[in-house]
Write a protein that holds these residues in place. Structure first.
Motif, PDB file in Angstrom:
ATOM      1  N   PRO A 305       0.741  -1.382   0.034  1.00 30.63           N
ATOM      2  CA  PRO A 305      -0.019   0.142  -0.084  1.00 30.63           C
ATOM      3  C   PRO A 305       0.674   1.255   0.165  1.00 30.63           C
ATOM      4  O   PRO A 305       2.014   1.332   0.714  1.00 30.63           O
ATOM      5  CB  PRO A 305      -0.944  -0.237   1.414  1.00 30.63           C
ATOM      6  CG  PRO A 305      -0.122  -1.070   2.156  1.00 30.63           C
ATOM      7  CD  PRO A 305       0.614  -1.978   1.235  1.00 30.63           C
ATOM      8  N   LEU A 306       0.318   2.213  -0.444  1.00 25.28           N
ATOM      9  CA  LEU A 306       1.165   3.536  -0.820  1.00 25.28           C
ATOM     10  C   LEU A 306       2.197   3.599  -1.751  1.00 25.28           C
ATOM     11  O   LEU A 306       2.820   4.317  -2.130  1.00 25.28           O
ATOM     12  CB  LEU A 306       1.727   4.099   0.496  1.00 25.28           C
ATOM     13  CG  LEU A 306       0.832   4.180   1.793  1.00 25.28           C
ATOM     14  CD1 LEU A 306       1.521   4.662   2.906  1.00 25.28           C
ATOM     15  CD2 LEU A 306      -0.586   4.918   1.360  1.00 25.28           C
ATOM     16  N   PHE A 310      -0.409  -1.150  -5.337  1.00 21.67           N
ATOM     17  CA  PHE A 310      -1.554  -1.392  -4.614  1.00 21.67           C
ATOM     18  C   PHE A 310      -2.977  -1.173  -5.113  1.00 21.67           C
ATOM     19  O   PHE A 310      -3.653  -2.171  -5.241  1.00 21.67           O
ATOM     20  CB  PHE A 310      -1.454  -0.640  -3.353  1.00 21.67           C
ATOM     21  CG  PHE A 310      -2.278  -1.411  -2.351  1.00 21.67           C
ATOM     22  CD1 PHE A 310      -2.154  -2.607  -1.820  1.00 21.67           C
ATOM     23  CD2 PHE A 310      -3.276  -0.510  -1.836  1.00 21.67           C
ATOM     24  CE1 PHE A 310      -3.184  -3.246  -0.807  1.00 21.67           C
ATOM     25  CE2 PHE A 310      -4.425  -1.239  -0.942  1.00 21.67           C
ATOM     26  CZ  PHE A 310      -4.211  -2.379  -0.460  1.00 21.67           C
ATOM     27  N   ALA A 422     -12.408   3.401  -3.043  1.00 20.30           N
ATOM     28  CA  ALA A 422     -12.552   3.258  -1.820  1.00 20.30           C
ATOM     29  C   ALA A 422     -11.182   3.308  -1.167  1.00 20.30           C
ATOM     30  O   ALA A 422     -11.290   3.034   0.065  1.00 20.30           O
ATOM     31  CB  ALA A 422     -13.514   2.461  -1.265  1.00 20.30           C
ATOM     32  N   TYR A 423     -10.047   3.314  -1.865  1.00 19.52           N
ATOM     33  CA  TYR A 423      -8.646   3.598  -1.361  1.00 19.52           C
ATOM     34  C   TYR A 423      -8.116   4.734  -1.608  1.00 19.52           C
ATOM     35  O   TYR A 423      -8.049   5.365  -2.688  1.00 19.52           O
ATOM     36  CB  TYR A 423      -8.065   2.305  -1.984  1.00 19.52           C
ATOM     37  CG  TYR A 423      -6.519   2.461  -1.823  1.00 19.52           C
ATOM     38  CD1 TYR A 423      -5.661   2.359  -0.652  1.00 19.52           C
ATOM     39  CD2 TYR A 423      -5.663   2.458  -3.165  1.00 19.52           C
ATOM     40  CE1 TYR A 423      -4.475   2.603  -0.704  1.00 19.52           C
ATOM     41  CE2 TYR A 423      -4.220   2.897  -3.089  1.00 19.52           C
ATOM     42  CZ  TYR A 423      -3.636   2.628  -1.865  1.00 19.52           C
ATOM     43  OH  TYR A 423      -2.286   2.795  -1.821  1.00 19.52           O
ATOM     44  N   ALA A 424      -7.879   5.555  -0.507  1.00 21.59           N
ATOM     45  CA  ALA A 424      -7.472   6.879  -0.428  1.00 21.59           C
ATOM     46  C   ALA A 424      -6.031   6.909  -0.115  1.00 21.59           C
ATOM     47  O   ALA A 424      -5.728   7.059   1.044  1.00 21.59           O
ATOM     48  CB  ALA A 424      -8.241   7.728   0.509  1.00 21.59           C
ATOM     49  N   PRO A 427      -4.476  10.562   1.966  1.00 22.37           N
ATOM     50  CA  PRO A 427      -4.539  10.776   3.331  1.00 22.37           C
ATOM     51  C   PRO A 427      -4.068   9.591   4.020  1.00 22.37           C
ATOM     52  O   PRO A 427      -3.306  10.032   5.074  1.00 22.37           O
ATOM     53  CB  PRO A 427      -6.099  10.642   3.521  1.00 22.37           C
ATOM     54  CG  PRO A 427      -6.557  10.508   2.153  1.00 22.37           C
ATOM     55  CD  PRO A 427      -5.827  10.260   0.945  1.00 22.37           C
ATOM     56  N   LEU A 428      -4.078   8.524   3.767  1.00 17.22           N
ATOM     57  CA  LEU A 428      -3.160   7.406   4.376  1.00 17.22           C
ATOM     58  C   LEU A 428      -1.647   7.540   4.342  1.00 17.22           C
ATOM     59  O   LEU A 428      -1.032   7.436   5.585  1.00 17.22           O
ATOM     60  CB  LEU A 428      -3.454   6.057   3.678  1.00 17.22           C
ATOM     61  CG  LEU A 428      -4.904   5.264   3.792  1.00 17.22           C
ATOM     62  CD1 LEU A 428      -4.596   4.039   3.114  1.00 17.22           C
ATOM     63  CD2 LEU A 428      -5.015   5.057   5.176  1.00 17.22           C
ATOM     64  N   LEU A 431      -1.245  10.193   7.004  1.00 22.42           N
ATOM     65  CA  LEU A 431      -1.435   9.865   8.365  1.00 22.42           C
ATOM     66  C   LEU A 431       0.132   9.124   8.895  1.00 22.42           C
ATOM     67  O   LEU A 431       0.286   9.166   9.995  1.00 22.42           O
ATOM     68  CB  LEU A 431      -2.442   8.694   8.398  1.00 22.42           C
ATOM     69  CG  LEU A 431      -3.890   9.408   8.661  1.00 22.42           C
ATOM     70  CD1 LEU A 431      -5.103   8.463   8.558  1.00 22.42           C
ATOM     71  CD2 LEU A 431      -4.076  10.202   9.797  1.00 22.42           C
ATOM     72  N   LEU A 432       0.291   8.237   7.922  1.00 23.98           N
ATOM     73  CA  LEU A 432       1.546   7.154   8.074  1.00 23.98           C
ATOM     74  C   LEU A 432       2.681   8.331   8.333  1.00 23.98           C
ATOM     75  O   LEU A 432       3.446   7.995   9.272  1.00 23.98           O
ATOM     76  CB  LEU A 432       1.742   6.494   6.734  1.00 23.98           C
ATOM     77  CG  LEU A 432       2.601   5.217   6.974  1.00 23.98           C
ATOM     78  CD1 LEU A 432       1.955   3.941   7.267  1.00 23.98           C
ATOM     79  CD2 LEU A 432       3.520   5.020   5.808  1.00 23.98           C
ATOM     80  N   PHE A 435       2.450   9.432  11.681  1.00 25.22           N
ATOM     81  CA  PHE A 435       2.917   8.586  12.991  1.00 25.22           C
ATOM     82  C   PHE A 435       4.315   8.419  12.957  1.00 25.22           C
ATOM     83  O   PHE A 435       5.036   8.443  14.010  1.00 25.22           O
ATOM     84  CB  PHE A 435       2.109   7.378  12.511  1.00 25.22           C
ATOM     85  CG  PHE A 435       0.766   7.499  13.050  1.00 25.22           C
ATOM     86  CD1 PHE A 435       0.482   7.629  14.515  1.00 25.22           C
ATOM     87  CD2 PHE A 435      -0.216   6.933  12.255  1.00 25.22           C
ATOM     88  CE1 PHE A 435      -0.916   7.572  14.906  1.00 25.22           C
ATOM     89  CE2 PHE A 435      -1.715   7.046  12.794  1.00 25.22           C
ATOM     90  CZ  PHE A 435      -2.092   7.436  13.974  1.00 25.22           C
ATOM     91  N   ALA A 436       4.552   8.429  11.804  1.00 20.70           N
ATOM     92  CA  ALA A 436       6.404   8.394  11.817  1.00 20.70           C
ATOM     93  C   ALA A 436       7.202   9.551  12.504  1.00 20.70           C
ATOM     94  O   ALA A 436       7.874   9.207  13.131  1.00 20.70           O
ATOM     95  CB  ALA A 436       7.022   8.016  10.489  1.00 20.70           C
TER      96      ALA A 436
END
Lengths: 554, 340
Positions: A305-306, A310, A422-424, A427-428, A431-432, A435-436
């Motif tokens: 993913p990313l 993906f 439905a896969y964005a 934004p993910l 967020l990632l 968090f890092a």
């Protein structure tokens, strides 16, 4: 066709018709970056390379069957000579496959639309694209030529073959579609996915791994096309659109990350003299830029993913969910089995991508040449960087890309209204990154300051002696060792005890045996004595007269 | 809302916009609260598991908050950097943590309708966990030592089965609930639109097997093992120390809490709140804690009653999970045919 152009060459009285519509525009857009990258990276001085490129472009912009075949065969012939430059043995095999696909395609394109014609197209173009069961040549022939040509063959040539299938299945023969066309594509695709991904985990030559992964990705694209064709035949346009979105987005993504990886593999070979993962290791120290680009490409190949790989995988899986939700019970169970295959091979793709990075670029060098590897030249890096930059929008903004590709879907499935993705990833990704960064900040504030460099623990081997600066290379897992658990659990089941590709065992080996039998027969005829030949002629004459007499008498 | 409404009647717009904004705000608050609680409770859950397990084995065991102390101890220590590490040595722990944490945002714990509702597709969730696993495996291959490579290879083998089984389970959920998102599936189950069926029983058994493997518990892996040859997850982290090891340990705790929450949310969403309804939150929270702590107590009971499997027997264990996933779908098809 929207814009047509007639050239005064070609078939007498007809000329060659060239034209572009959304579908050919898409495939031109897939071809353009990799051609540019390979031209920047290497090979721009070779005439054959440009003939090869011309063939691919001609096949895509052709508006009549003759130009299509002409471009396709030009592409095959040029790439055969290019393969021949690298290695003689696979070149012969490759020529055989190219002739087979030509022999299937030429009659198919001039036959009336229908089952026979599509079957022949599927055989011809499928063999060229590396669809199972005619895929066994691909892992042998694609790695043979120089890296730039391998890149174009894997990234571009198989796409042209798939383009032929799409063009005839969805556009030219659209009114005559039968369900079995889609089912045949799904079966061939599923088998390619399974075999390609498994072999990609088990092979040790870097370029062979990449070629096997191409078999897998071609299989995924074919599966998507098959579901699309099937759903279109049943009038389920939304499902057809989802499947096609997945297939074509994967074609775009694969056209970016696979040439990148092949160019990188070529640079590795140039720097270390080998492409075997068992002789590499720790390359990222000597080649940091190349290593970074390869990690990016492997993220695409592993469908993380990313990464660029993906979103298409996501769409394809949803297409399979949709297909399993409708139809008869056998079909549903079949799609569930397909889903299991896709799940297995998604995980195997992850492992094979990881293996290239983890075994080849991380860890300790396994040979002196790997330890002494120097950074690749700037042209290769520039070509790879171009592809990597183009991967970013595919990875992070697939929704926009799909919206831009909408005319293609409208052309292939008229009246389709694709659902929003439905896969964005954007934004993910934010967020990632958040968090890092948060974890980094927390550890910086609350953690101990500073670090101490020590000899690695190495499972107790401790500090190596000075004459072995990287320790004993035998104490770390090789590419073979890393995939040994998978080989034990899966390899023996699917590929047999010797890990031979079913495509080789059941297709190429019988062909080779047939070849041997025929050669022996021909040799016996050649060696026959004059008496034997006279006896043969006499016998034939008697038989002929006997048959004639019987026919007349009766 | 069309542009025309905005230009004509301002007050009307305010009436509609403010509840909309408040709703979005509530969804955001639920998301943040959910993540904060999960992040805070994760080590405690691991502590409960550890202490219960020790009690069952006849030892007093460490206190419940021992994992917090361990993390603090690791943070305080100066990390030692192996000389064969590359520049990416520092990146893998952060990547593993960030991917797991992002996956944690997708799983609702106490209230449905979080801000991430629309992107909480189960395939994205599986993908993010795969990303975390990839980072951990690369950490194992990073310094080029034997155990790391062996551990990564074994983890790769397990991942084949877990990923395929998970996809089959997602298919079952999608067929039952007609939704691919975690939120949507839980909503369908919570509102009682789905009855108990054999398929769901199979799916539960399969997801438990997948969860045990993904979190590195017995029978697939032993988190308390000290023999490097038998390790899988821990073997990949042997060259890490100090704060980097702390991040990896914390990620493992988070992953355990995440799987507890996921199984609880999908299979037992009864009583979960809704983001729009503030007063449904406390009950949802109480039930969430009950679920995850019950799971944390139940896990050691299972662990002490089985032995760790040999590495090459784990594929058999996971093959059963794969088969159950397949059967859960097949039963659904058969039921649909008989019913329709």
């Amino acid at each position: 066709m929207n814009h047509e152009l007639t050239l005064p060459i070609g078939l007498p009285g007809q000329g060659m018709h060239l034209g572009v519509d959304p579908l050919s525009c898409l495939f031109l857009a897939i071809l353009a970056p990799q051609i540019l990258a390979v031209a920047v990276g290497e090979d721009r001085e070779s005439v054959l390379f440009w003939v090869f490129v011309l063939g691919m472009v001609l096949a895509v912009v052709a508006a009549d069957a003759f130009s299509l075949v002409f471009g396709f065969e030009l592409m095959s012939a040029a790439s055969w000579v290019l393969v021949l430059r690298g290695d003689r043995k696979p070149a012969t095999l490759y020529a055989g496959i190219a002739m087979f696909s030509g022999a299937c395609l030429v009659p198919a394109l001039f036959l009336p639309a229908g089952g026979v014609a599509f079957g022949l197209i599927l055989l011809g173009a499928g063999a060229k694209a590396g669809l199972a069961p005619l895929h066994a040549w691909l892992p042998r022939a694609h790695p043979a030529p120089p890296a730039g040509i391998s890149a174009l063959m894997s990234g571009g040539m198989v796409k042209v073959a798939l383009y032929v299938i799409i063009r005839y299945g969805f556009v030219v023969m659209a009114p005559d579609v039968k369900p079995w066309w889609g089912i045949a594509l799904i079966f061939a695709g599923g088998a390619s996915v399974l075999i390609g991904s498994l072999r990609a985990v088990l092979e040790t030559e870097l370029k062979v791994v990449l070629a096997c992964s191409t078999v897998e990705h071609v299989g995924l694209i074919a599966t998507g096309l098959g579901i699309g064709l099937l759903a279109k035949g049943f009038g389920d346009n939304a499902l057809a659109a989802t499947a096609l979105q997945g297939a074509l987005l994967l074609a775009v993504a694969h056209g970016l990350f696979k040439p990148l990886l092949f160019l990188g593999a070529g640079a590795v070979k140039h720097a270390t003299g080998t492409n075997s993962l068992d002789w590499l290791g720790g390359l990222i120290r000597g080649m940091p830029h190349l290593g970074g680009l390869m990690i990016l490409g492997c993220a695409g190949m592993a469908a993380l993913p990313l990464g660029p790989g993906f979103a298409p995988e996501f769409l394809l899986l949803h297409a399979v969910f949709g297909a399993a939700g409708t139809g008869g019970i056998l079909g549903r169970i079949g799609f569930e089995a397909l889903l299991a295959v896709l799940g297995l091979s998604a995980a195997m793709a992850l492992v094979s991508g990881l293996r290239i990075v983890g075994i080849g670029f991380l860890g300790r060098p396994r040979t002196l040449r790997a330890a002494a590897a120097e950074e690749a030249g700037w042209p290769v890096l520039a070509g790879m960087a171009l592809l990597a930059v183009l991967c970013v929008p595919v990875a992070l903004l697939p929704g926009l890309l799909l919206a831009a590709m909408q005319p293609v879907f409208a052309e292939l499935v008229p009246g389709a209204a694709p659902q929003p993705l439905a896969y964005a990833p954007f934004p993910l990704a934010l967020l990632l990154a958040g968090f890092a960064a948060g974890a980094w900040w927390f550890v910086k504030i609350f953690g101990a300051r500073g670090e101490r460099e020590v000899p690695a623990w190495q499972g107790g081997f401790g500090k190596p002696p000075p004459w072995l600066p990287f320790g004993n290379p035998m104490t770390q897992a090789t590419g073979t060792g890393f995939s040994e658990p998978i080989a034990r659990a899966f390899g023996y089941t699917i590929l047999g005890a010797k890990h031979l590709d079913p495509g080789e065992v059941y297709v190429l080996a019988p062909l080779a045996r047939l070849h041997q039998v025929l050669t022996r027969a021909a040799e016996r005829v050649r060696r026959a004595t004059i008496r034997q030949r006279l006896a043969f002629v006499f016998g034939a004459l008697v038989m002929f007269l006997l048959a004639l007499g019987l026919a007349q008498g009766g | 809302m069309s542009l025309g409404t905005i230009s004509i009647s301002g007050p009307f717009l305010m009436d509609q916009a403010i509840p909309g904004v408040i709703l979005e705000l509530q969804r955001l608050i639920v998301s943040v609260l959910n993540a904060a609680i999960l992040f805070a409770v994760a080590p405690l859950l691991m502590g409960v598991v550890g202490r219960t397990r020790a009690r069952l084995l006849g030892r007093p065991g460490p206190v419940f908050w021992q994992p917090y102390r361990d993390l603090q101890k690791l943070l305080r220590k100066t990390p030692v950097l192996p000389d064969t590490a590359t520049d990416y040595y520092h990146i893998w722990p952060y990547a593993a943590f960030a991917a797991t944490a992002t996956a944690a945002l997708l799983v609702p714990g106490f209230a449905l309708g979080m801000a991430t509702e629309k992107i909480s597709d189960l395939i994205t969730f599986i993908g993010l966990l795969a990303l975390a696993r990839a980072a951990t495996m690369l950490a194992g291959l990073e310094t080029g030592f034997g155990f790391g490579g062996a551990g990564a290879g074994r983890d790769a083998l397990f991942s084949l089965f877990t990923e395929a089984a998970m996809l089959l389970l997602v298919l079952t959920f999608v067929l039952v609930a007609h939704q691919p998102s975690i939120d949507g599936i839980a909503a369908e189950f919570r509102d009682g639109r789905i009855g108990v069926s054999v398929s769901l029983g199979f799916a539960l058994a399969a997801i438990l097997a997948v969860a045990l493997t993904e979190t590195g518990r017995i029978p697939a892996d032993n988190p308390a093992g000290h023999l490097e040859l038998g390790m899988v997850h821990e073997a990949m982290l042997l060259e890490y120390s100090g704060k980097y090891l702390a991040i990896f340990h914390y990620t493992a705790m988070l992953r355990l809490a995440l799987w507890f929450t996921l199984v609880g949310t999908i299979f037992c969403p009864f009583g979960m709140g809704t983001a729009a309804d503030f007063f449904s939150w406390p009950l949802g929270m109480i039930l969430w804690f009950a679920k995850i702590f019950a799971a944390a107590v139940a896990l050691p009971f299972f662990e002490v009653s089985t032995a760790k499997m040999r590495v090459f027997r784990v594929p058999e264990f996971l093959g059963v999970a794969l088969l159950l996933g397949l059967l859960s779908g097949v039963f659904l098809f058969v039921a649909a045919r008989l019913g329709g």
